[in-house]
Write a protein that holds these residues in place. Structure first.
Motif, PDB file in Angstrom:
ATOM      1  N   THR A 115      -6.020   1.256  -7.868  1.00 48.14           N
ATOM      2  CA  THR A 115      -5.606  -0.093  -7.717  1.00 48.14           C
ATOM      3  C   THR A 115      -4.300  -0.323  -8.030  1.00 48.14           C
ATOM      4  O   THR A 115      -3.413   0.424  -8.485  1.00 48.14           O
ATOM      5  CB  THR A 115      -6.354  -0.787  -8.802  1.00 48.14           C
ATOM      6  N   ALA A 116      -3.597  -1.381  -7.523  1.00 45.66           N
ATOM      7  CA  ALA A 116      -2.318  -1.782  -7.866  1.00 45.66           C
ATOM      8  C   ALA A 116      -2.038  -3.270  -7.992  1.00 45.66           C
ATOM      9  O   ALA A 116      -2.899  -4.087  -7.263  1.00 45.66           O
ATOM     10  CB  ALA A 116      -1.440  -1.189  -6.700  1.00 45.66           C
ATOM     11  N   LYS A 117      -1.456  -3.600  -8.739  1.00 41.00           N
ATOM     12  CA  LYS A 117      -1.068  -5.199  -8.993  1.00 41.00           C
ATOM     13  C   LYS A 117       0.221  -5.739  -8.620  1.00 41.00           C
ATOM     14  O   LYS A 117       1.299  -4.901  -8.914  1.00 41.00           O
ATOM     15  CB  LYS A 117      -1.299  -5.514 -10.554  1.00 41.00           C
ATOM     16  N   PHE A 118       0.507  -6.671  -7.694  1.00 45.90           N
ATOM     17  CA  PHE A 118       1.716  -7.050  -7.237  1.00 45.90           C
ATOM     18  C   PHE A 118       2.486  -7.914  -8.364  1.00 45.90           C
ATOM     19  O   PHE A 118       1.806  -9.066  -8.380  1.00 45.90           O
ATOM     20  CB  PHE A 118       1.656  -7.791  -6.053  1.00 45.90           C
ATOM     21  N   LEU A 119       3.385  -7.418  -9.114  1.00 50.20           N
ATOM     22  CA  LEU A 119       3.752  -8.133 -10.378  1.00 50.20           C
ATOM     23  C   LEU A 119       5.002  -9.268 -10.099  1.00 50.20           C
ATOM     24  O   LEU A 119       4.650 -10.186 -10.560  1.00 50.20           O
ATOM     25  CB  LEU A 119       4.547  -7.096 -11.260  1.00 50.20           C
ATOM     26  N   ARG A 120       5.803  -9.073  -9.115  1.00 49.36           N
ATOM     27  CA  ARG A 120       6.598 -10.125  -8.833  1.00 49.36           C
ATOM     28  C   ARG A 120       7.292  -9.660  -7.358  1.00 49.36           C
ATOM     29  O   ARG A 120       7.144  -8.698  -6.943  1.00 49.36           O
ATOM     30  CB  ARG A 120       7.730 -10.097  -9.859  1.00 49.36           C
ATOM     31  N   ALA A 146      -1.050  11.588  -0.876  1.00 47.24           N
ATOM     32  CA  ALA A 146       0.082  10.585  -1.294  1.00 47.24           C
ATOM     33  C   ALA A 146       0.079  10.604  -2.803  1.00 47.24           C
ATOM     34  O   ALA A 146       1.273  10.570  -3.203  1.00 47.24           O
ATOM     35  CB  ALA A 146      -0.399   9.330  -0.722  1.00 47.24           C
ATOM     36  N   VAL A 147      -0.863  10.238  -3.649  1.00 48.00           N
ATOM     37  CA  VAL A 147      -0.561  10.279  -4.889  1.00 48.00           C
ATOM     38  C   VAL A 147      -0.067  11.375  -5.640  1.00 48.00           C
ATOM     39  O   VAL A 147       0.625  10.988  -6.541  1.00 48.00           O
ATOM     40  CB  VAL A 147      -2.200  10.153  -5.500  1.00 48.00           C
ATOM     41  N   SER A 148      -0.148  12.605  -5.227  1.00 49.16           N
ATOM     42  CA  SER A 148       0.519  13.570  -5.679  1.00 49.16           C
ATOM     43  C   SER A 148       1.872  13.895  -5.277  1.00 49.16           C
ATOM     44  O   SER A 148       2.521  14.830  -5.671  1.00 49.16           O
ATOM     45  CB  SER A 148      -0.281  15.155  -5.463  1.00 49.16           C
ATOM     46  N   LEU A 149       2.284  13.034  -4.328  1.00 45.29           N
ATOM     47  CA  LEU A 149       3.700  13.166  -3.737  1.00 45.29           C
ATOM     48  C   LEU A 149       4.808  13.006  -4.897  1.00 45.29           C
ATOM     49  O   LEU A 149       4.525  11.888  -5.493  1.00 45.29           O
ATOM     50  CB  LEU A 149       3.929  12.326  -2.656  1.00 45.29           C
ATOM     51  N   GLY A 150       5.809  14.117  -5.095  1.00 38.43           N
ATOM     52  CA  GLY A 150       6.870  13.807  -5.944  1.00 38.43           C
ATOM     53  C   GLY A 150       8.198  13.158  -5.623  1.00 38.43           C
ATOM     54  O   GLY A 150       8.998  12.925  -6.238  1.00 38.43           O
ATOM     55  N   ILE A 159       5.258  -3.258  -8.886  1.00 37.13           N
ATOM     56  CA  ILE A 159       4.085  -2.807  -8.767  1.00 37.13           C
ATOM     57  C   ILE A 159       3.384  -2.014  -9.919  1.00 37.13           C
ATOM     58  O   ILE A 159       4.147  -1.190 -10.062  1.00 37.13           O
ATOM     59  CB  ILE A 159       3.681  -2.081  -7.179  1.00 37.13           C
ATOM     60  N   GLU A 160       2.468  -2.537 -10.315  1.00 35.73           N
ATOM     61  CA  GLU A 160       1.711  -1.748 -11.479  1.00 35.73           C
ATOM     62  C   GLU A 160       0.450  -0.996 -10.727  1.00 35.73           C
ATOM     63  O   GLU A 160      -0.447  -1.733 -10.286  1.00 35.73           O
ATOM     64  CB  GLU A 160       1.147  -2.886 -12.596  1.00 35.73           C
ATOM     65  N   ALA A 161       0.632   0.243 -10.634  1.00 35.18           N
ATOM     66  CA  ALA A 161      -0.382   1.293  -9.863  1.00 35.18           C
ATOM     67  C   ALA A 161      -1.262   1.873 -10.993  1.00 35.18           C
ATOM     68  O   ALA A 161      -0.594   2.507 -11.768  1.00 35.18           O
ATOM     69  CB  ALA A 161       0.288   1.926  -8.900  1.00 35.18           C
ATOM     70  N   ASP A 162      -2.256   1.998 -10.734  1.00 38.32           N
ATOM     71  CA  ASP A 162      -3.472   2.930 -11.414  1.00 38.32           C
ATOM     72  C   ASP A 162      -3.964   3.858 -10.429  1.00 38.32           C
ATOM     73  O   ASP A 162      -4.705   3.653  -9.695  1.00 38.32           O
ATOM     74  CB  ASP A 162      -4.345   1.928 -12.065  1.00 38.32           C
ATOM     75  N   HIS A 163      -3.371   5.155 -10.546  1.00 41.82           N
ATOM     76  CA  HIS A 163      -3.777   5.910  -9.338  1.00 41.82           C
ATOM     77  C   HIS A 163      -5.348   6.650  -9.570  1.00 41.82           C
ATOM     78  O   HIS A 163      -5.981   7.263  -9.056  1.00 41.82           O
ATOM     79  CB  HIS A 163      -3.002   7.213  -9.001  1.00 41.82           C
ATOM     80  N   GLY A 164      -5.839   6.621 -10.885  1.00 47.50           N
ATOM     81  CA  GLY A 164      -7.119   6.786 -11.239  1.00 47.50           C
ATOM     82  C   GLY A 164      -8.108   6.111 -10.400  1.00 47.50           C
ATOM     83  O   GLY A 164      -9.076   6.571 -10.134  1.00 47.50           O
ATOM     84  N   VAL A 179       0.792  -1.323   0.147  1.00 44.70           N
ATOM     85  CA  VAL A 179      -0.044  -0.048  -0.131  1.00 44.70           C
ATOM     86  C   VAL A 179       0.909   1.467  -0.044  1.00 44.70           C
ATOM     87  O   VAL A 179       0.572   2.227  -0.687  1.00 44.70           O
ATOM     88  CB  VAL A 179      -0.817   0.047   1.267  1.00 44.70           C
ATOM     89  N   TYR A 180       2.065   1.157   0.596  1.00 44.85           N
ATOM     90  CA  TYR A 180       2.812   2.343   0.973  1.00 44.85           C
ATOM     91  C   TYR A 180       3.764   2.605  -0.554  1.00 44.85           C
ATOM     92  O   TYR A 180       3.684   3.520  -1.088  1.00 44.85           O
ATOM     93  CB  TYR A 180       4.029   2.191   2.081  1.00 44.85           C
ATOM     94  N   ARG A 181       4.033   1.348  -0.978  1.00 44.09           N
ATOM     95  CA  ARG A 181       4.811   1.439  -2.474  1.00 44.09           C
ATOM     96  C   ARG A 181       3.806   2.070  -3.416  1.00 44.09           C
ATOM     97  O   ARG A 181       4.477   2.445  -4.543  1.00 44.09           O
ATOM     98  CB  ARG A 181       5.431   0.095  -2.620  1.00 44.09           C
TER      99      ARG A 181
END
Length: 205
Positions: free
Chosen positions: A176-181, A156-160, A168-173, A100-102
């Motif tokens: 959602t996030a997918k744990f790839l490996r 958090a989403v806007s943090l640079g 991790i594949e994240a869709d901030h819109g 969730v943090y990543r």
């Protein structure tokens, strides 16, 4: 200042490093330890001291996990095949609060634990409120619909200051996030050097 922030900044000062890479870390101004004798605590550490420090830093980075939990993760790491240090990192990065943090759904690892605890996260469509839950490759993690517009999430989403790692594949819109490996040590974007091999040495003494 909250108790969590105090604990977080105290760890930074004790380690003499900006453990999470946060712009507000007191180490950015003072690299010595906390307390009136902090500036005089620069003595050379013994082998045990170096290993203990490595353990404290890694344990603290993941939200100051309890000693019982951290030792259980170590026990699992040495039970698995392969390099124990690499296994340790893999298990820590598979924790739900770490994912969730990543994925940048929350600004800090401490917030991630609380966010999961309060039931704001679903894994593969089911609510999970256990921060130590071990995410599997292919799992989809999402913020509950009612929680997607929370100020904490939007901030958090806007943090640079940090990016979502490649495992991790994240869709901030859609939040959602997918744990790839399962990542290796070099995949994990630690702001400071982590030494899991020293942690393994500490526990195997």
């Amino acid at each position: 200042m909250t108790k969590r922030s105090e604990a977080k900044y105290k760890l930074d000062r004790r380690m003499g490093e900006n453990v999470w890479g946060r712009p507000k870390s007191p180490v950015n101004r003072r690299e010595y330890g906390p307390g009136q004798h902090g500036q005089r605590r620069k003595g050379k550490l013994s082998d045990y001291g170096v290993q203990l420090r490595a353990k404290q830093k890694l344990k603290g980075y993941y939200g100051d996990i309890s000693e019982k939990q951290f030792r259980a993760i170590y026990t699992e790491a040495i039970r698995l095949r392969g390099d124990s240090g690499a296994n340790l990192i893999g298990l820590l990065e598979r924790r739900l609060d770490a994912v969730v943090y990543r994925a940048k759904f929350v600004p800090t690892i401490f917030a991630a634990r609380q966010f999961v605890n309060h039931g704001h996260i679903k894994v593969n469509g089911r609510r999970v409120n256990i921060p130590s839950y071990q995410v599997k490759v292919g799992d989809v993690i999402e913020v509950k619909d009612k929680s997607k517009e929370m100020a904490l999430v939007l901030e958090a989403v806007s943090l640079g200051e940090r990016d979502v790692p490649e495992y991790i594949e994240a869709d901030h819109g859609k939040k959602t996030a997918k744990f790839l490996r399962v990542p290796t040590l070099t995949d994990v974007p630690y702001p400071v050097q982590m030494e899991p091999n020293l942690v393994v040495e500490f526990y195997s003494r």
